[in-house]
Motif scaffolding. Sequence first.
Motif, PDB file in Angstrom:
ATOM      1  N   VAL A   1       0.774  -1.055  -0.028  1.00  0.00           N
ATOM      2  CA  VAL A   1       0.008   0.178   0.037  1.00  0.00           C
ATOM      3  C   VAL A   1       0.709   1.265  -0.066  1.00  0.00           C
ATOM      4  N   LEU A   2       1.937   1.388   0.802  1.00  0.00           N
ATOM      5  CA  LEU A   2       2.557   2.588   0.836  1.00  0.00           C
ATOM      6  C   LEU A   2       3.572   2.734  -0.618  1.00  0.00           C
ATOM      7  N   LEU A   3       4.072   1.369  -0.905  1.00  0.00           N
ATOM      8  CA  LEU A   3       4.858   1.448  -2.079  1.00  0.00           C
ATOM      9  C   LEU A   3       3.873   2.059  -3.245  1.00  0.00           C
ATOM     10  N   GLY A   4       2.695   1.618  -3.304  1.00  0.00           N
ATOM     11  CA  GLY A   4       1.492   2.189  -4.193  1.00  0.00           C
ATOM     12  C   GLY A   4       1.643   3.643  -4.148  1.00  0.00           C
TER      13      GLY A   4
ATOM     14  N   GLU B   1      -7.249   4.034   4.254  1.00  0.00           N
ATOM     15  CA  GLU B   1      -6.083   3.652   3.676  1.00  0.00           C
ATOM     16  C   GLU B   1      -6.510   3.134   2.360  1.00  0.00           C
ATOM     17  N   THR B   2      -7.484   2.133   2.382  1.00  0.00           N
ATOM     18  CA  THR B   2      -8.027   1.808   1.070  1.00  0.00           C
ATOM     19  C   THR B   2      -8.553   2.780  -0.045  1.00  0.00           C
ATOM     20  N   ALA B   3      -9.223   3.663   0.625  1.00  0.00           N
ATOM     21  CA  ALA B   3      -9.783   4.911  -0.123  1.00  0.00           C
ATOM     22  C   ALA B   3      -8.572   5.758  -0.751  1.00  0.00           C
ATOM     23  N   THR B   4      -7.751   5.967   0.253  1.00  0.00           N
ATOM     24  CA  THR B   4      -6.634   6.832  -0.068  1.00  0.00           C
ATOM     25  C   THR B   4      -5.741   6.455  -1.305  1.00  0.00           C
ATOM     26  N   THR B   5      -5.530   5.227  -1.194  1.00  0.00           N
ATOM     27  CA  THR B   5      -4.788   4.483  -2.313  1.00  0.00           C
ATOM     28  C   THR B   5      -5.425   4.410  -3.549  1.00  0.00           C
ATOM     29  N   ALA B   6      -6.829   3.956  -3.414  1.00  0.00           N
ATOM     30  CA  ALA B   6      -7.485   3.957  -4.700  1.00  0.00           C
ATOM     31  C   ALA B   6      -7.654   5.344  -5.475  1.00  0.00           C
ATOM     32  N   ALA B   7      -7.798   6.241  -4.602  1.00  0.00           N
ATOM     33  CA  ALA B   7      -8.011   7.584  -5.329  1.00  0.00           C
ATOM     34  C   ALA B   7      -6.823   7.833  -5.942  1.00  0.00           C
ATOM     35  N   LEU B   8      -5.471   7.911  -5.047  1.00  0.00           N
ATOM     36  CA  LEU B   8      -4.408   8.055  -5.842  1.00  0.00           C
ATOM     37  C   LEU B   8      -4.114   7.464  -7.075  1.00  0.00           C
ATOM     38  N   ILE B   9      -4.380   6.084  -7.086  1.00  0.00           N
ATOM     39  CA  ILE B   9      -4.166   5.560  -8.421  1.00  0.00           C
ATOM     40  C   ILE B   9      -5.184   5.874  -9.448  1.00  0.00           C
TER      41      ILE B   9
ATOM     42  N   SER C   1     -13.199   1.370  -1.276  1.00  0.00           N
ATOM     43  CA  SER C   1     -13.268   1.309   0.256  1.00  0.00           C
ATOM     44  C   SER C   1     -14.603   0.628   0.712  1.00  0.00           C
ATOM     45  N   GLN C   2     -15.713   0.811   0.141  1.00  0.00           N
ATOM     46  CA  GLN C   2     -16.997   0.363   0.435  1.00  0.00           C
ATOM     47  C   GLN C   2     -17.074  -1.144   0.132  1.00  0.00           C
ATOM     48  N   LEU C   3     -16.389  -1.735  -0.840  1.00  0.00           N
ATOM     49  CA  LEU C   3     -16.231  -3.027  -1.115  1.00  0.00           C
ATOM     50  C   LEU C   3     -15.458  -3.799  -0.022  1.00  0.00           C
TER      51      LEU C   3
END
Length: 254
Positions: free
Chosen positions: A120-123, A239-247, A215-217
């Motif tokens: 996650v942090l690498l992503g 953290e899931t929402a953060t990473t997905a939004a960045l991607i 995140s909701q999934l």
Amino acid sequence: MNPMDGIRFAFGTLTALPVRVTRWDREAARSGMLWAPLAGLVLGLCAAAVGGLFVFLDSGPLLAAVATAAVPAALTRGLHLDGLADVADGLGSAKPAEDALRIMKQSDIGPFGVLTLVFVLLGQVAVLAELYAQSWARGAVAMVVASVTARLALTLSCRPSVPPARPDGLGAAVAGAVPLRAAVGVSVLVVAGAALGPGSALHHAVAVAGGLAASQLLLAHCVRRFGGVTGDVFGAVAETATTAALIVSVLGAG
């Protein structure tokens, strides 16, 4: 109630900033989780400012990206990252809900948690480095959008249909506290605000939507596995929402 009570609740529970929570009841929890995106905005702006400083000092995009990703972790004392690791261990154990919840309460981090944190942090760093290589503004806006999206995901996760997995803790305090109509209203405001930000309006709005969807999934899966939400689940959702939004922000940004 006084809106400041809700704002204090949001900052006092979701950040490590020196804010004293003046009320700890159901009404304060409802107001606080509605104000959660504001806490995300402040964290995102702080992260973008630190990243901008590193870019200004010609550190290179990779170091600026690392510094940017480190700021929210520092300003939350790693609360959400710790929750993500605990949830990864609980889900990875493949044990019944009661045993998985017990694993999540343990202070140590297992192999599933470590691997999840690393990737996650690498992503996050990889996305920010790519955006900073294009311009500081792109990286900064993406970080702010992702940070706000993460806390908006918490607002949505507190809707009445999501039960707590335990009778105590932060999860129980805020679970089901936010009426669905109010959560949707805040979501519309956040999407509109993201669309009005600098850069591609559609791209920012899609980034918010992508972060919320991912995140909701995860939230739905955790509710099925654990019987409800805990503070750790909320951290994993953020953290899931953060990473997905960045991607989503970096896709097509070139």
